[in-house]
Design a protein around this motif. Structure first.
Motif, PDB file in Angstrom:
ATOM      1  N   GLY A  14       0.792  -1.231   0.000  1.00  0.00           N
ATOM      2  CA  GLY A  14       0.000   0.000   0.000  1.00  0.00           C
ATOM      3  C   GLY A  14       0.819   1.273   0.000  1.00  0.00           C
ATOM      4  N   GLN A  15       2.002   1.253   0.617  1.00  0.00           N
ATOM      5  CA  GLN A  15       2.823   2.463   0.649  1.00  0.00           C
ATOM      6  C   GLN A  15       3.246   2.877  -0.752  1.00  0.00           C
ATOM      7  OE1 GLN A  15       3.854  -0.544   1.608  1.00  0.00           O
ATOM      8  NE2 GLN A  15       6.059  -0.792   1.448  1.00  0.00           N
ATOM      9  N   TYR A  16       3.288   1.937  -1.692  1.00  0.00           N
ATOM     10  CA  TYR A  16       3.641   2.250  -3.071  1.00  0.00           C
ATOM     11  C   TYR A  16       2.394   2.468  -3.925  1.00  0.00           C
ATOM     12  CZ  TYR A  16       8.078   0.252  -1.570  1.00  0.00           C
ATOM     13  OH  TYR A  16       9.225  -0.017  -0.889  1.00  0.00           O
ATOM     14  N   ALA A  17       1.342   1.707  -3.652  1.00  0.00           N
ATOM     15  CA  ALA A  17       0.149   1.697  -4.501  1.00  0.00           C
ATOM     16  C   ALA A  17      -0.829   2.830  -4.203  1.00  0.00           C
ATOM     17  CB  ALA A  17      -0.568   0.360  -4.371  1.00  0.00           C
ATOM     18  N   SER A  18      -0.733   3.446  -3.020  1.00  0.00           N
ATOM     19  CA  SER A  18      -1.719   4.470  -2.665  1.00  0.00           C
ATOM     20  C   SER A  18      -1.674   5.639  -3.640  1.00  0.00           C
ATOM     21  CB  SER A  18      -1.496   4.963  -1.233  1.00  0.00           C
ATOM     22  OG  SER A  18      -0.274   5.647  -1.141  1.00  0.00           O
ATOM     23  N   GLY A  19      -2.846   6.057  -4.081  1.00  0.00           N
ATOM     24  CA  GLY A  19      -2.959   7.175  -5.000  1.00  0.00           C
ATOM     25  C   GLY A  19      -2.758   6.831  -6.462  1.00  0.00           C
ATOM     26  N   ALA A  20      -2.383   5.603  -6.747  1.00  0.00           N
ATOM     27  CA  ALA A  20      -2.144   5.201  -8.139  1.00  0.00           C
ATOM     28  C   ALA A  20      -3.461   4.797  -8.796  1.00  0.00           C
ATOM     29  CB  ALA A  20      -1.181   4.024  -8.194  1.00  0.00           C
ATOM     30  N   GLU A  21      -3.511   4.963 -10.100  1.00  0.00           N
ATOM     31  CA  GLU A  21      -4.625   4.421 -10.879  1.00  0.00           C
ATOM     32  C   GLU A  21      -4.330   2.939 -11.043  1.00  0.00           C
ATOM     33  OE1 GLU A  21      -7.306   6.139 -12.207  1.00  0.00           O
ATOM     34  OE2 GLU A  21      -6.582   7.858 -11.044  1.00  0.00           O
ATOM     35  N   LYS A  22      -5.339   2.104 -10.914  1.00  0.00           N
ATOM     36  CA  LYS A  22      -5.072   0.675 -11.027  1.00  0.00           C
ATOM     37  C   LYS A  22      -6.143  -0.013 -11.876  1.00  0.00           C
ATOM     38  CE  LYS A  22      -6.852   1.455  -6.705  1.00  0.00           C
ATOM     39  NZ  LYS A  22      -6.695   2.783  -6.203  1.00  0.00           N
ATOM     40  N   ARG A  23      -5.725  -1.104 -12.481  1.00  0.00           N
ATOM     41  CA  ARG A  23      -6.627  -1.898 -13.301  1.00  0.00           C
ATOM     42  C   ARG A  23      -6.182  -3.350 -13.216  1.00  0.00           C
ATOM     43  NH1 ARG A  23      -5.838  -0.337 -19.026  1.00  0.00           N
ATOM     44  NH2 ARG A  23      -4.193  -1.834 -18.884  1.00  0.00           N
ATOM     45  N   VAL A  24      -7.133  -4.246 -13.014  1.00  0.00           N
ATOM     46  CA  VAL A  24      -6.846  -5.677 -12.988  1.00  0.00           C
ATOM     47  C   VAL A  24      -7.526  -6.291 -14.202  1.00  0.00           C
ATOM     48  CG1 VAL A  24      -7.086  -7.834 -11.715  1.00  0.00           C
ATOM     49  CG2 VAL A  24      -6.753  -5.702 -10.466  1.00  0.00           C
ATOM     50  N   THR A  25      -6.765  -7.015 -15.011  1.00  0.00           N
ATOM     51  CA  THR A  25      -7.331  -7.688 -16.172  1.00  0.00           C
ATOM     52  C   THR A  25      -7.060  -9.179 -16.072  1.00  0.00           C
ATOM     53  OG1 THR A  25      -5.325  -7.203 -17.427  1.00  0.00           O
ATOM     54  CG2 THR A  25      -7.161  -5.723 -17.751  1.00  0.00           C
ATOM     55  N   ALA A  48       7.619   4.032  -8.917  1.00  0.00           N
ATOM     56  CA  ALA A  48       7.291   2.823  -9.681  1.00  0.00           C
ATOM     57  C   ALA A  48       8.421   1.793  -9.586  1.00  0.00           C
ATOM     58  CB  ALA A  48       7.008   3.181 -11.132  1.00  0.00           C
ATOM     59  N   VAL A  49       9.663   2.258  -9.664  1.00  0.00           N
ATOM     60  CA  VAL A  49      10.811   1.350  -9.563  1.00  0.00           C
ATOM     61  C   VAL A  49      10.881   0.750  -8.158  1.00  0.00           C
ATOM     62  CG1 VAL A  49      13.340   1.237  -9.593  1.00  0.00           C
ATOM     63  CG2 VAL A  49      12.118   2.406 -11.435  1.00  0.00           C
ATOM     64  N   ALA A  50      10.649   1.545  -7.134  1.00  0.00           N
ATOM     65  CA  ALA A  50      10.661   1.035  -5.761  1.00  0.00           C
ATOM     66  C   ALA A  50       9.555  -0.007  -5.571  1.00  0.00           C
ATOM     67  CB  ALA A  50      10.496   2.178  -4.766  1.00  0.00           C
ATOM     68  N   PHE A  51       8.373   0.275  -6.119  1.00  0.00           N
ATOM     69  CA  PHE A  51       7.243  -0.655  -6.057  1.00  0.00           C
ATOM     70  C   PHE A  51       7.610  -1.958  -6.757  1.00  0.00           C
ATOM     71  CE2 PHE A  51       2.413  -0.931  -7.183  1.00  0.00           C
ATOM     72  CZ  PHE A  51       2.254  -1.981  -6.305  1.00  0.00           C
ATOM     73  N   CYS A  52       8.173  -1.855  -7.937  1.00  0.00           N
ATOM     74  CA  CYS A  52       8.559  -3.025  -8.715  1.00  0.00           C
ATOM     75  C   CYS A  52       9.609  -3.854  -7.966  1.00  0.00           C
ATOM     76  CB  CYS A  52       9.076  -2.586 -10.085  1.00  0.00           C
ATOM     77  SG  CYS A  52       9.281  -3.945 -11.258  1.00  0.00           S
ATOM     78  N   ASN A  53      10.581  -3.209  -7.384  1.00  0.00           N
ATOM     79  CA  ASN A  53      11.610  -3.923  -6.624  1.00  0.00           C
ATOM     80  C   ASN A  53      11.009  -4.660  -5.435  1.00  0.00           C
ATOM     81  OD1 ASN A  53      13.653  -3.160  -8.360  1.00  0.00           O
ATOM     82  ND2 ASN A  53      14.231  -1.379  -7.154  1.00  0.00           N
ATOM     83  N   ALA A  54      10.032  -4.042  -4.758  1.00  0.00           N
ATOM     84  CA  ALA A  54       9.362  -4.693  -3.627  1.00  0.00           C
ATOM     85  C   ALA A  54       8.566  -5.907  -4.109  1.00  0.00           C
ATOM     86  CB  ALA A  54       8.445  -3.702  -2.917  1.00  0.00           C
TER      87      ALA A  54
END
Length: 65
Positions: A14-25, A48-54
């Protein structure tokens, strides 16, 4: 199922995803199995890079574009 997949990602990261636009397909692979692709947009490149690394550290796949 897609909502559950998103909740698992957003809940753990959540610390990375909060406030992001998201879509699940839902994606069906060539072998017939069903996969869920979660896309997050609206993040700075650094975040985005920090999120991806996590995600990768947790054993998930990730691509930053």
């Amino acid at each position: 199922m897609a909502d559950r997949e998103y909740a698992a990602v957003a809940g753990r990261f959540g610390q990375y995803a909060s406030g992001a636009e998201k879509r699940v397909t839902e994606v069906t692979s060539s072998s017939g199995s069903t996969l869920y692709r979660t896309t997050f947009t609206g993040l700075s490149r650094e975040r985005a890079v920090a999120f991806c690394n996590a995600l990768k550290a947790a054993g998930r796949d990730c691509i930053v574009r």
